[in-house]
Design a protein around this motif. Structure first.
Motif, PDB file in Angstrom:
ATOM      1  N   GLU A  49       0.823  -1.211   0.000  1.00  0.00           N
ATOM      2  CA  GLU A  49       0.000   0.000   0.000  1.00  0.00           C
ATOM      3  C   GLU A  49       0.856   1.259   0.000  1.00  0.00           C
ATOM      4  O   GLU A  49       0.506   2.260  -0.644  1.00  0.00           O
ATOM      5  CB  GLU A  49      -0.911  -0.015   1.230  1.00  0.00           C
ATOM      6  N   GLU A  78     -11.728 -12.036   8.222  1.00  0.00           N
ATOM      7  CA  GLU A  78     -12.454 -12.344   6.994  1.00  0.00           C
ATOM      8  C   GLU A  78     -11.472 -12.704   5.879  1.00  0.00           C
ATOM      9  O   GLU A  78     -10.398 -12.107   5.764  1.00  0.00           O
ATOM     10  CB  GLU A  78     -13.287 -11.122   6.598  1.00  0.00           C
ATOM     11  N   LYS A 133     -11.683 -13.281   1.635  1.00  0.00           N
ATOM     12  CA  LYS A 133     -12.580 -13.103   0.493  1.00  0.00           C
ATOM     13  C   LYS A 133     -11.837 -13.272  -0.820  1.00  0.00           C
ATOM     14  O   LYS A 133     -10.619 -13.094  -0.897  1.00  0.00           O
ATOM     15  CB  LYS A 133     -13.201 -11.698   0.513  1.00  0.00           C
ATOM     16  N   GLU A 165     -11.695 -11.380  -4.252  1.00  0.00           N
ATOM     17  CA  GLU A 165     -12.083 -10.071  -4.786  1.00  0.00           C
ATOM     18  C   GLU A 165     -11.279  -9.771  -6.042  1.00  0.00           C
ATOM     19  O   GLU A 165     -10.284 -10.445  -6.347  1.00  0.00           O
ATOM     20  CB  GLU A 165     -11.852  -8.965  -3.745  1.00  0.00           C
ATOM     21  N   SER A 176      -9.176  -6.616  -7.785  1.00  0.00           N
ATOM     22  CA  SER A 176      -8.588  -5.319  -7.454  1.00  0.00           C
ATOM     23  C   SER A 176      -8.908  -4.298  -8.547  1.00  0.00           C
ATOM     24  O   SER A 176      -9.484  -4.622  -9.581  1.00  0.00           O
ATOM     25  CB  SER A 176      -7.075  -5.461  -7.298  1.00  0.00           C
ATOM     26  N   THR A 185      -8.298 -11.379  -0.524  1.00  0.00           N
ATOM     27  CA  THR A 185      -8.093 -10.340   0.495  1.00  0.00           C
ATOM     28  C   THR A 185      -8.290 -10.953   1.878  1.00  0.00           C
ATOM     29  O   THR A 185      -9.195 -11.764   2.089  1.00  0.00           O
ATOM     30  CB  THR A 185      -9.068  -9.174   0.316  1.00  0.00           C
ATOM     31  N   LEU A 207      -8.580  -9.791   5.918  1.00  0.00           N
ATOM     32  CA  LEU A 207      -8.797  -8.674   6.834  1.00  0.00           C
ATOM     33  C   LEU A 207      -8.466  -9.121   8.254  1.00  0.00           C
ATOM     34  O   LEU A 207      -8.998 -10.127   8.739  1.00  0.00           O
ATOM     35  CB  LEU A 207     -10.241  -8.195   6.751  1.00  0.00           C
ATOM     36  N   GLU A 208      -7.584  -8.354   8.918  1.00  0.00           N
ATOM     37  CA  GLU A 208      -7.204  -8.668  10.295  1.00  0.00           C
ATOM     38  C   GLU A 208      -8.083  -7.909  11.278  1.00  0.00           C
ATOM     39  O   GLU A 208      -8.888  -7.047  10.907  1.00  0.00           O
ATOM     40  CB  GLU A 208      -5.735  -8.313  10.525  1.00  0.00           C
ATOM     41  N   HIS A 217      -8.250  -4.192  11.377  1.00  0.00           N
ATOM     42  CA  HIS A 217      -8.767  -3.647  10.111  1.00  0.00           C
ATOM     43  C   HIS A 217      -7.663  -3.373   9.089  1.00  0.00           C
ATOM     44  O   HIS A 217      -7.789  -2.477   8.247  1.00  0.00           O
ATOM     45  CB  HIS A 217      -9.575  -2.370  10.366  1.00  0.00           C
ATOM     46  N   LYS A 233      -5.951  -4.630   5.802  1.00  0.00           N
ATOM     47  CA  LYS A 233      -6.374  -5.479   4.690  1.00  0.00           C
ATOM     48  C   LYS A 233      -5.178  -5.815   3.810  1.00  0.00           C
ATOM     49  O   LYS A 233      -4.427  -4.927   3.398  1.00  0.00           O
ATOM     50  CB  LYS A 233      -7.455  -4.778   3.865  1.00  0.00           C
ATOM     51  N   HIS A 234      -5.013  -7.122   3.520  1.00  0.00           N
ATOM     52  CA  HIS A 234      -3.908  -7.596   2.699  1.00  0.00           C
ATOM     53  C   HIS A 234      -4.452  -8.127   1.379  1.00  0.00           C
ATOM     54  O   HIS A 234      -5.444  -8.857   1.352  1.00  0.00           O
ATOM     55  CB  HIS A 234      -3.135  -8.706   3.422  1.00  0.00           C
ATOM     56  N   TRP A 235      -3.765  -7.745   0.264  1.00  0.00           N
ATOM     57  CA  TRP A 235      -4.160  -8.185  -1.061  1.00  0.00           C
ATOM     58  C   TRP A 235      -3.102  -9.134  -1.613  1.00  0.00           C
ATOM     59  O   TRP A 235      -1.911  -8.810  -1.635  1.00  0.00           O
ATOM     60  CB  TRP A 235      -4.297  -6.986  -2.013  1.00  0.00           C
TER      61      TRP A 235
END
Length: 420
Positions: free
Chosen positions: A17, A55, A57, A59, A61, A69, A71-72, A75, A77-79
Motif C-alpha cells: 500500500e 475475513e 474473500k 475479490e 482489485s 483479500t 482482513l485482520e 482492520h 487489509k492484505h491483497w
C-alpha cells in the motif's frame, strides 16, 4: 509438533500500500500463521497469525486482477494476487486451516503467543501424544479383532454348508432303493437362519468399522482443482466424500498401492491399473497429523514418508522418547545440582532457594495429571495385551478351521469325481 512446519507455499504477488505497487514473492502457510516473502531480497513483508483474521474473500482489485483479500482484527487489509496454481486452490486451503483453528479449543489459537511451558507441561504434552497414539493403535487392534471374528463366522457357515454337501453326496452315492434317502435332501432351517445372521452381522460390522474421519481439502490428479470434503479411515479401506457427504471414491484396503506423506498435513493415495490411468487423490487437512499414525498401522508396508515428512517424523515420532529423555535429564540434572552442589557458606537460605527452584520444574498439578495419564497408558497397554492374546487364540482356531475345511473340500471333490 512444531508450529513452524510449512503446510504449503504458493508463488504470488502482494500489494504494498505504501508504494502502490505489486511485489512478487511467495505466500507460506503454517498451522498457525501466514507470511509473505519477497523473491528479490527475501524480506518478510507480512507475517500474522491465523487467529487474527476476521475475513477471507475472493475479490478483484482495481487493476482487474483476481485476488484474495485477508482482513485482520485491527482492520488491516492484505491483497494477494497472481496466485499459482489458482486462486481457488489457495483460498480453499487457507480457509480450511483458518476454520479448523477457529473450531478448535479456545487455547489453541493463542498457544504460540503464550509464555514458555514448564517442564511439567512439556512432559504432560509428550505423554498426552503417546496416549493418543496408543488409543489409535488400540482402536485399530479392536477393529482387527472384529474382522477375525467375522472370518470365523464365515468359516462356521462354510463348515455347515459342507455338512449339507456331505449329506447330498451321500444321497447321490446311495442306491435308489435306500429307504432313508428322502430325509437327506432337507436342509435344516437353522442353517439358513445362521447364514442370514452371519451376513447381517458382517454388514453391521462394515458399517461400524469407522476408525477416524476428518475434514480435508481434496484434489484429484491435478492440483489446480480442489474441493472441500471429508476423509474417512475404515477398518476395511479408505473413503473420500465431498462436502455434501456424497461418496467420491472408496479404496479397499488391498487396492491401495501406495500412500505418500508429503508433509504432516498432506498425503496422496494411489491405486495403480494396467492399461488405464491410475486413481490418485491428494488430501490436505489440519487434522492430518491425527490420521497419519493410523495409516502407519494399517498400511505399514505401503506408506512412504517423503523428505519434509521425514523431518516431521524425526521430531514427532522419534522425538517423544528423545524429548522426554532430554526433559527428564534436564529436570534430574537441575535437581541433582540443587541436591549435590553445597554452597561454601552452608546457609539454609541458599538450600531453600535451590529447593524452590527444583520444585518449580514440575508442579503438583502437573504431577497429578502425569499420574492420571500414566494410569490410562497402563490400562490401554493391558487392554492391548489382552486383545492380542485373544487374537492369537483366534488365529490358532482359524488355522485349524481352514485346515479342516480344506481337507473336507478335497474329500468332497474326490467323491464328486467318482460320481462323474
Amino acid at each position: 509438533m512444531s508450529r513452524d512446519i510449512c503446510v504449503h507455499t504458493w508463488p504470488c504477488s502482494y500489494y504494498l500500500e505504501l508504494e502502490k505497487r505489486w511485489i512478487p514473492g511467495k505466500l507460506s502457510l503454517t498451522p498457525l500463521s501466514l507470511k509473505f516473502m519477497t523473491d528479490k531480497t527475501g524480506e518478510i513483508l507480512v507475517n500474522f497469525p491465523l487467529s487474527s483474521i476476521i475475513e477471507i474473500k475472493k475479490e478483484a482489485s482495481h487493476f482487474i486482477f483476481s485476488s484474495i483479500t485477508i482482513l485482520e482484527k485491527d482492520h488491516v487489509k492484505h491483497w494477494f494476487s497472481s496466485l499459482q496454481p489458482s486462486r481457488n486452490v489457495v483460498f480453499s486451503i487457507i480457509e480450511h486451516f483458518w476454520r479448523e483453528l477457529l473450531l478448535s479449543q479456545p487455547g489453541a489459537a493463542v498457544e504460540g503467543s503464550s509464555s514458555p511451558a514448564t517442564k511439567g507441561k512439556e512432559l504432560t504434552c509428550l505423554m498426552a501424544c503417546s496416549q493418543k497414539r496408543l488409543e489409535d493403535t488400540t482402536r485399530v487392534l479392536h477393529h482387527q479383532g472384529e474382522q477375525l471374528d467375522s472370518i470365523a463366522r464365515g468359516l462356521d457357515k462354510m463348515e455347515s454348508d459342507l455338512d449339507v454337501a456331505d449329506r447330498l453326496l451321500t444321497e447321490l452315492e446311495s442306491p435308489s432303493w435306500w429307504p432313508f434317502s428322502s430325509r437327506l435332501w432337507k436342509v435344516p432351517s437353522e442353517t439358513k437362519r445362521s447364514a442370514g445372521a452371519s451376513v447381517a452381522s458382517s454388514k453391521a460390522s462394515g458399517r461400524e468399522g469407522i476408525v477416524i474421519r476428518i475434514p480435508a481439502v481434496i484434489s484429484q490428479r491435478t492440483e489446480s482443482r480442489v474441493k472441500p470434503g471429508k476423509f474417512t479411515v475404515l477398518v476395511s479401506g479408505l473413503e473420500i466424500h465431498d462436502s455434501d457427504s456424497l461418496l467420491m471414491h472408496r479404496f479397499e484396503r488391498e487396492d491401495v498401492d501406495d500412500i505418500k506423506v508429503h508433509t504432516p498435513y498432506e498425503v496422496s493415495i494411489r491405486q495403480r491399473f494396467i492399461g488405464k490411468p491410475d486413481i490418485a487423490y491428494r488430501l490436505i487437512s489440519a487434522k492430518m497429523p491425527e490420521v497419519i499414525p493410523v495409516l502407519e498401522v494399517q498400511f505399514s508396508k505401503k506408506i512412504e514418508l517423503l523428505e519434509d515428512a521425514w523431518m516431521f517424523g524425526s521430531t514427532a515420532t522419534a522425538s517423544p522418547a528423545e524429548k522426554g529423555y532430554s526433559v527428564w535429564l534436564a529436570a534430574s540434572g537441575r535437581t541433582d545440582h540443587a541436591m549435590h552442589s553445597e554452597p561454601s557458606s552452608g546457609s539454609q537460605e541458599d538450600r531453600s532457594l535451590q529447593l524452590q527452584t527444583s520444585e518449580l520444574l514440575i508442579s503438583d498439578g502437573d504431577a497429578q495429571e502425569l499420574r492420571q495419564i500414566l494410569k490410562k497408558l497402563k490400562d490401554l497397554a493391558l487392554d492391548a495385551e489382552t486383545e492380542l492374546e485373544r487374537q492369537d487364540e483366534a488365529l490358532d482356531d482359524l488355522t485349524a478351521a481352514v485346515d479342516r475345511t480344506t481337507l473336507t473340500i478335497d474329500k468332497h471333490n474326490r467323491r464328486m469325481k467318482k460320481l462323474t
